[in-house]
Design an enzyme around this catalytic site. Structure first.
Site: not given
Lengths: 310, 310
Positions: B82, B163, B168-172
């Site tokens: 998805h 923003g 965000h490196p991990t949370a996108g």
């Protein structure tokens, strides 16, 4: 887990709105009680109030209503066609969710005891709450109304469940009962021939071999110059509005008469309309639990674990 | 008067129930929030949570969920078919009652600003909440998923609403939007011929000239060896489940194929099923206001004066 009981008391005053407003006010002061509806019937000179809430609060609210009605309504001067025995004539309690019929009956009996003890009004228990087979049927309690009950209450077969065998001079007596949810559903016919409506009603009602849990009468709607099959569905799981609609349509066709439209008087449970949608659209496993506002209320009330599907 | 917003955030984790349970826990701690449902989809490796409550509390709960998801989900290692751009991929807000779309959009914008400010996750506004025409359609925001957005976010046409133009490196990133209530409704056909389902879907969907507000696809249900027309109804006042059911039935008949059954995925508003019952039984003036549990909730929430019929 919070339970909800619906309470639909009937009062012997349908012409003076101020009286009913004061009763509604008395009910509204009880915390957690939601007044859902009230209406006056001038022809029958009676009114119906609908409220709902947790069991103990419903008891308090029903008591407050009965107390106020006893102050404001005098049966000695009341006139009205409908059979009635008291200022607060009848108090049906309906378990909606989170409570069994048995626990609802306990509330009904506590309420009936409290009314006789604190207000001096003799009380009768009917339907699921009845303690005597004869009183299961409310009609047997109300037979002959206030005037006849005043003469006959001293006879053992007409004794009340609580209180002395003598009517309150102005407030009479009150019947308190527990019953299943009742849907008032009417189907209008494209004819002014009352005979046809009466004949269809006879065919579909349970008492003459028709559809189980359906009561029906044929009546005339004078203003619209049409007739109506007026029904009560006492168990929508057994017979739905759709079952009644289709049966009336089929019987009407025998007379070459068309169905004009139908109407729901008052409220229906989410489960009753979910069932119709499920049947109509051939939906597998559809229930009130999938209806957004039902689900929000169920969560608020903590019904999840003991949902009774209504 | 209390309003209710429904919030249906999607998270990029559909295999580890512990992750979703901790997110649900975070949401549940917010007062007046009712968690209505959540489900994991292992195939798509994503999950959907549904909760409802008053506007400000919904904002708090959605923020808490996003914060928890950012701690537990790493998009750099996430795999799933998805399209997705973030740990909390999308946060749709749906005004249920007592609140206008405009006021719901204010909540969405406050929430999106808060997520970028406090969590360092860039946010996009879509559908009714969009500030740029291109972002009205969520698909334009999610195009190419996390991996492609990471490359393209510095381009002006892919800048976030709130923003810095860097993921965000991990949370996108997260898309926050306001949309109308969407009913997920499927109709199963008595055939295994995918071509037929696709052809029927093409006939009934708005985008190819079919029924307004209906989206439709033909899909195969492998386990049952049948095909399905899977639909989204984006405005049940315009096109009801019944309209879709009848249209599918009619188109299927052209192929000599029967409809087996239908299903509702998730929740439907009381007003949507009341409308079907009204049409089916030719009832005059039937609405959600006559449905018992809806009415109790409406009274509790004070919706009476501003009822929006859903």
């Amino acid at each position: 887990m919070s339970a909800i009981i619906e309470c639909i008391p009937n009062f012997s005053e349908g012409r003076d709105p101020a009286v009913i407003e004061r009763i509604v006010e008395a009910v509204s002061t009880i915390p957690h009680i939601e007044v859902l509806d009230y209406s006056l019937d001038a022809d029958h000179n009676r009114s119906v109030l609908t409220f709902a809430g947790p069991p103990k609060q419903v008891q308090r609210a029903a008591f407050a209503a009965t107390q106020m009605a006893a102050q404001l309504i005098n049966l000695q001067t009341h006139q009205g066609e409908h059979p009635r025995i008291g200022a607060t004539d009848v108090i049906p309690l309906v378990p909606i969710n989170g409570i069994s019929i048995k626990d609802c009956v306990s509330i009904a009996r506590d309420l009936a005891a409290q009314i006789s003890r604190e207000l001096g009004i003799p009380t009768y228990l009917y339907e699921h709450a009845a303690t005597k087979p004869l009183y299961k049927n409310l009609a047997n309690i109300r037979r002959g109304g206030f005037e006849r009950l005043r003469e006959e209450i001293s006879k053992p077969e007409r004794h009340p469940d609580f209180g002395e065998a003598v009517l309150h001079p102005t407030a009479g007596a009150t019947a308190v009962g527990v019953r299943d949810f009742l849907i008032a559903y009417n189907v209008n016919l494209d004819t002014n021939d009352l005979h046809i409506a009466k004949e269809i009603a006879r065919c579909i009602r349970e008492s003459s071999g028709g559809i189980p849990s359906v009561k029906a009468l044929g009546v005339r709607l004078n203003r619209q110059k049409i007739v109506q099959v007026t029904t009560n569905l006492t168990n929508f799981q057994v017979a739905s509005m759709h079952d009644v609609y289709m049966a009336v349509k089929k019987e009407a066709a025998r007379f070459g008469v068309k169905v004009l439209e139908s109407e729901i008087v008052g409220l229906v449970p989410t489960a009753a309309i979910a069932k119709i949608v499920q049947d109509y659209l051939h939906i597998k496993n559809f229930s009130a639990q999938q209806v957004l506002e039902y689900k929000i209320l169920a969560k608020k009330m903590g019904w999840d674990s003991v949902d009774q599907g209504s």
